[in-house]
Design a protein around this motif. Structure first.
Motif, PDB file in Angstrom:
ATOM      1  N   LYS A 221       0.839  -1.212   0.000  1.00  0.00           N
ATOM      2  CA  LYS A 221       0.000   0.000   0.000  1.00  0.00           C
ATOM      3  C   LYS A 221       0.867   1.253   0.000  1.00  0.00           C
ATOM      4  O   LYS A 221       0.519   2.254  -0.636  1.00  0.00           O
ATOM      5  CB  LYS A 221      -0.904   0.022   1.242  1.00  0.00           C
ATOM      6  N   ALA A 222       1.985   1.203   0.720  1.00  0.00           N
ATOM      7  CA  ALA A 222       2.851   2.384   0.795  1.00  0.00           C
ATOM      8  C   ALA A 222       3.752   2.519  -0.419  1.00  0.00           C
ATOM      9  O   ALA A 222       4.338   3.575  -0.637  1.00  0.00           O
ATOM     10  CB  ALA A 222       3.703   2.309   2.064  1.00  0.00           C
ATOM     11  N   ALA A 223       3.875   1.434  -1.207  1.00  0.00           N
ATOM     12  CA  ALA A 223       4.739   1.429  -2.400  1.00  0.00           C
ATOM     13  C   ALA A 223       6.210   1.600  -2.036  1.00  0.00           C
ATOM     14  O   ALA A 223       6.882   2.514  -2.519  1.00  0.00           O
ATOM     15  CB  ALA A 223       4.302   2.501  -3.381  1.00  0.00           C
ATOM     16  N   ILE A 224       6.695   0.706  -1.163  1.00  0.00           N
ATOM     17  CA  ILE A 224       8.129   0.725  -0.862  1.00  0.00           C
ATOM     18  C   ILE A 224       8.787  -0.490  -1.506  1.00  0.00           C
ATOM     19  O   ILE A 224       8.126  -1.475  -1.830  1.00  0.00           O
ATOM     20  CB  ILE A 224       8.397   0.741   0.664  1.00  0.00           C
ATOM     21  N   LEU A 225      10.082  -0.424  -1.648  1.00  0.00           N
ATOM     22  CA  LEU A 225      10.849  -1.476  -2.313  1.00  0.00           C
ATOM     23  C   LEU A 225      10.560  -2.847  -1.702  1.00  0.00           C
ATOM     24  O   LEU A 225      10.522  -2.976  -0.480  1.00  0.00           O
ATOM     25  CB  LEU A 225      12.343  -1.161  -2.159  1.00  0.00           C
ATOM     26  N   PRO A 226      10.379  -3.914  -2.456  1.00  0.00           N
ATOM     27  CA  PRO A 226      10.387  -3.989  -3.928  1.00  0.00           C
ATOM     28  C   PRO A 226       8.987  -3.943  -4.530  1.00  0.00           C
ATOM     29  O   PRO A 226       8.767  -4.485  -5.601  1.00  0.00           O
ATOM     30  CB  PRO A 226      11.026  -5.356  -4.154  1.00  0.00           C
ATOM     31  N   LEU A 227       8.038  -3.329  -3.823  1.00  0.00           N
ATOM     32  CA  LEU A 227       6.641  -3.308  -4.255  1.00  0.00           C
ATOM     33  C   LEU A 227       6.220  -1.914  -4.707  1.00  0.00           C
ATOM     34  O   LEU A 227       5.063  -1.537  -4.582  1.00  0.00           O
ATOM     35  CB  LEU A 227       5.752  -3.787  -3.099  1.00  0.00           C
ATOM     36  N   GLN A 228       7.198  -1.138  -5.225  1.00  0.00           N
ATOM     37  CA  GLN A 228       6.919   0.243  -5.576  1.00  0.00           C
ATOM     38  C   GLN A 228       6.664   0.462  -7.062  1.00  0.00           C
ATOM     39  O   GLN A 228       6.256   1.551  -7.466  1.00  0.00           O
ATOM     40  CB  GLN A 228       8.098   1.127  -5.141  1.00  0.00           C
ATOM     41  N   TRP A 279      13.881  -4.738   8.669  1.00  0.00           N
ATOM     42  CA  TRP A 279      13.552  -4.701   7.242  1.00  0.00           C
ATOM     43  C   TRP A 279      13.263  -3.286   6.761  1.00  0.00           C
ATOM     44  O   TRP A 279      13.598  -2.923   5.629  1.00  0.00           O
ATOM     45  CB  TRP A 279      12.318  -5.577   6.973  1.00  0.00           C
ATOM     46  N   LEU A 280      12.594  -2.514   7.607  1.00  0.00           N
ATOM     47  CA  LEU A 280      12.092  -1.212   7.155  1.00  0.00           C
ATOM     48  C   LEU A 280      13.205  -0.204   6.887  1.00  0.00           C
ATOM     49  O   LEU A 280      13.091   0.620   5.965  1.00  0.00           O
ATOM     50  CB  LEU A 280      11.117  -0.647   8.198  1.00  0.00           C
ATOM     51  N   LEU A 281      14.275  -0.239   7.683  1.00  0.00           N
ATOM     52  CA  LEU A 281      15.340   0.754   7.490  1.00  0.00           C
ATOM     53  C   LEU A 281      16.003   0.632   6.114  1.00  0.00           C
ATOM     54  O   LEU A 281      16.052   1.623   5.364  1.00  0.00           O
ATOM     55  CB  LEU A 281      16.380   0.638   8.604  1.00  0.00           C
ATOM     56  N   PRO A 282      16.480  -0.560   5.703  1.00  0.00           N
ATOM     57  CA  PRO A 282      17.102  -0.631   4.380  1.00  0.00           C
ATOM     58  C   PRO A 282      16.134  -0.382   3.224  1.00  0.00           C
ATOM     59  O   PRO A 282      16.490   0.310   2.262  1.00  0.00           O
ATOM     60  CB  PRO A 282      17.688  -2.053   4.333  1.00  0.00           C
ATOM     61  N   VAL A 283      14.908  -0.941   3.314  1.00  0.00           N
ATOM     62  CA  VAL A 283      13.987  -0.735   2.188  1.00  0.00           C
ATOM     63  C   VAL A 283      13.540   0.722   2.109  1.00  0.00           C
ATOM     64  O   VAL A 283      13.308   1.248   1.007  1.00  0.00           O
ATOM     65  CB  VAL A 283      12.760  -1.676   2.276  1.00  0.00           C
ATOM     66  N   GLY A 284      13.435   1.386   3.255  1.00  0.00           N
ATOM     67  CA  GLY A 284      13.097   2.806   3.225  1.00  0.00           C
ATOM     68  C   GLY A 284      14.171   3.619   2.533  1.00  0.00           C
ATOM     69  O   GLY A 284      13.883   4.468   1.681  1.00  0.00           O
ATOM     70  N   LEU A 285      15.427   3.355   2.883  1.00  0.00           N
ATOM     71  CA  LEU A 285      16.532   4.116   2.284  1.00  0.00           C
ATOM     72  C   LEU A 285      16.666   3.827   0.781  1.00  0.00           C
ATOM     73  O   LEU A 285      16.872   4.757  -0.015  1.00  0.00           O
ATOM     74  CB  LEU A 285      17.839   3.763   3.003  1.00  0.00           C
ATOM     75  N   ILE A 286      16.523   2.564   0.409  1.00  0.00           N
ATOM     76  CA  ILE A 286      16.646   2.238  -1.027  1.00  0.00           C
ATOM     77  C   ILE A 286      15.469   2.825  -1.815  1.00  0.00           C
ATOM     78  O   ILE A 286      15.631   3.241  -2.961  1.00  0.00           O
ATOM     79  CB  ILE A 286      16.745   0.707  -1.217  1.00  0.00           C
ATOM     80  N   THR A 287      14.287   2.873  -1.183  1.00  0.00           N
ATOM     81  CA  THR A 287      13.137   3.505  -1.855  1.00  0.00           C
ATOM     82  C   THR A 287      13.415   4.985  -2.126  1.00  0.00           C
ATOM     83  O   THR A 287      13.055   5.512  -3.189  1.00  0.00           O
ATOM     84  CB  THR A 287      11.870   3.348  -0.989  1.00  0.00           C
ATOM     85  N   ILE A 288      14.062   5.650  -1.171  1.00  0.00           N
ATOM     86  CA  ILE A 288      14.430   7.058  -1.397  1.00  0.00           C
ATOM     87  C   ILE A 288      15.366   7.173  -2.599  1.00  0.00           C
ATOM     88  O   ILE A 288      15.185   8.038  -3.478  1.00  0.00           O
ATOM     89  CB  ILE A 288      15.112   7.640  -0.141  1.00  0.00           C
TER      90      ILE A 288
END
Length: 528
Positions: A221-228, A279-288
């Motif tokens: 729903k938030a569209a973060i990696l790898p579901l963005q 999980w959230l820290l790395p996927v958040g940064l890579i999404t940025i």
């Protein structure tokens, strides 16, 4: 006054049903006025509800007087009501813009819009996970139809991907709820806090599996990696008013992550504490990073704005991973800022495209814009705000994001990613502005000028960025109140269930006063 909690859900539903009735549906002007007046009333109700929550503390509403954990319970704390205020503010601007003519490009624009607002408000106010699933479905069904509003090949293609992905996400959501209900015996979030804290060792892995499946759903729903990958195509192809409202859709996923992993799986959850943070820290940064690369490489302005939404989501998810009151406070302020500015940029992109002829919003030389002063000013304010240039709201939001990072290693990592990606965004938006406004070919434009309702809508959204600066003190205090209440789980369970739902460990008992002293805010939660 207790019934005020349910009005943000009931009113848009009744408005949608009213608009469908023949005396109103047959006249476009009546549909518009009913929809706009209702949206204005919804915003006023949301503000009054926020004032009530600030005065009396957390409010809860048991539908049909069936009390938690068995009945349907709505919970209005500062966090949820701020999100309802944001949705109402955004919906009013989007409906005004759509009423300038966009609504006539398809059927049932206004009823679908109101049903979607109902679903979004319900997802923010619900006190249990099953009803969050129900409201997710309500808003998604409306969004499926709104995404193809106006028709077209690109919209149909994007909508197909959007529908398939979200149906998959709904199936995973339902499985996760079944696993959690089967082991905990409840889906009421306040009740789950105690059940998870006192979980039997043999059930830990099952609950962990259910919790991680929820993370996948919220990540989608938030569209973060790898579901963005669905977001840029879906948002850039949607009608401008719909895209503006969609700016808050990804924030529902972030809200779910914040609510579930700061309370149910928070510090007190024993072996399940912080199961998502790693999980959230790395996927958040890579999404940025992916969002910034998208901004610099996109070939049309709508795609750039869609990637700006990705950057904001990545930033928020990174903050959620930190699991501190300061980061939660930054999430609240940054969510409001980034949502209204991205929504304004979607509308500005449409206005610019309409005046550039065949070039549209593509970053190629095009026809001279008929109103360069008006559109240039709108573009300039929105860009300064979204990039975090003083004195606009983005500067305060970025400052709160950076200040929320305390640990030296995280500071080096997060500061480095956020600041370097901000530089890429500035470069990308400078390139876009130069091309759209200065690289001109052909003769003077004879395109239709911006309509008054469109000007009002964009001005309404940009006004929020200015007000966030003017009232920065009270609003940052409000965001701190929201963070304080979010982490005050003992008061939450006592208000919703009538008594604390679990035996507090010494570590947990120490948590609340620490939170209070850290952010220096009023943590009193009481009232009805």
């Amino acid at each position: 006054m207790w019934h005020l909690v349910v009005l943000p859900i009931i009113l848009p539903m009744l408005t949608a049903l009213l608009i469908i009735l023949p005396p109103i549906h047959r006249r476009p002007s009546r549909r518009r006025w009913v929809s706009m007046i209702s949206a204005g009333i919804q915003f006023i109700i949301a503000v009054v509800l926020l004032l009530q929550v600030q005065q009396h503390g957390l409010l809860h509403y048991a539908v049909g007087n069936w009390q938690a954990p068995f009945g349907i319970v709505l919970v209005a704390d500062t966090l949820s009501v701020v999100m309802v205020c944001l949705t109402s503010f955004l919906a009013l601007g989007a409906i005004i813009y759509g009423s300038a003519g966009e609504d006539e490009k398809g059927s049932f624009f206004h009823p679908l819009f109101q049903f979607q607002v109902m679903g979004i408000n319900g997802a923010f106010l619900t006190g249990d996970l099953f009803n969050m699933f129900v409201f997710f479905e309500v808003l998604l069904i409306a969004s499926y139809a709104l995404l193809v509003h106006g028709g077209g090949k690109n919209k149909t293609k994007a909508a197909l991907h959007y529908v398939v992905l979200n149906l998959t996400g709904s199936a995973v959501f339902l499985i996760a709820l079944a696993v959690l209900y089967g082991t905990l015996g409840t889906l009421n979030m306040a009740d789950m806090i105690g059940k998870v804290a006192n979980i039997a060792p043999e059930d830990v892995m099952l609950v962990k599996a259910g919790g991680l499946m929820l993370m996948i759903v919220f990540a989608l729903k938030a569209a973060i990696l790898p579901l963005q990958f669905w977001l840029p195509a879906a948002y850039s192809s949607a009608s401008p008013a719909v895209a503006a409202l969609f700016a808050v859709m990804t924030k529902i996923g972030v809200y779910g992550l914040l609510r579930v992993y700061s309370t149910i799986f928070g510090e007190h959850a024993g072996p399940l504490a912080g199961i998502a943070s790693v999980w959230l820290l790395p996927v958040g940064l890579i999404t940025i990073v992916i969002g910034a690369i998208g901004v610099i490489s996109s070939k049309d302005f709508r795609k750039i704005v869609a990637h700006l939404v990705l950057i904001s989501v990545g930033t928020l998810v990174t903050l959620v991973s930190l699991q501190t009151p300061a980061s939660a406070s930054a999430v609240v302020f940054y969510t409001v800022h980034s949502t209204v500015v991205c929504a304004a940029l979607f509308l500005i992109a449409d206005l610019v495209a309409n005046q550039r002829g065949k070039a549209g919003d593509r970053l190629v030389p095009g026809r001279r814009i008929a109103q360069p002063a008006l559109l240039g000013t709108m573009f300039f304010i929105a860009v300064l705000s979204v990039t975090g240039i003083p004195p606009f709201s983005g500067f305060i939001g970025k400052l709160m994001v950076l200040q929320a990072v305390v640990e030296p290693m995280n500071k080096l990592l997060i500061w480095g990613v956020v600041l370097s990606c901000t530089l890429l965004v500035i470069i990308g938006l400078s390139r876009a502005g130069t091309t759209l406004f200065w690289r001109v070919s052909g003769t003077e434009s004879d395109a239709e000028h911006v309509k008054p309702l469109q000007t009002v809508a964009v001005g309404w959204l940009l006004l929020a960025s200015i007000l966030l600066v003017v009232f920065a003190g009270p609003l940052t205090q409000l965001s701190q109140n929201a963070a304080s209440e979010l982490y005050d789980i003992n008061s939450l369970t006592e208000r919703v269930l009538g008594s604390p739902s679990f035996d507090m460990t010494p570590e947990t008992l120490n948590l609340i006063p620490n939170i209070t002293s850290n952010i220096s805010t009023n943590t009193a939660i009481g009232g009805q």
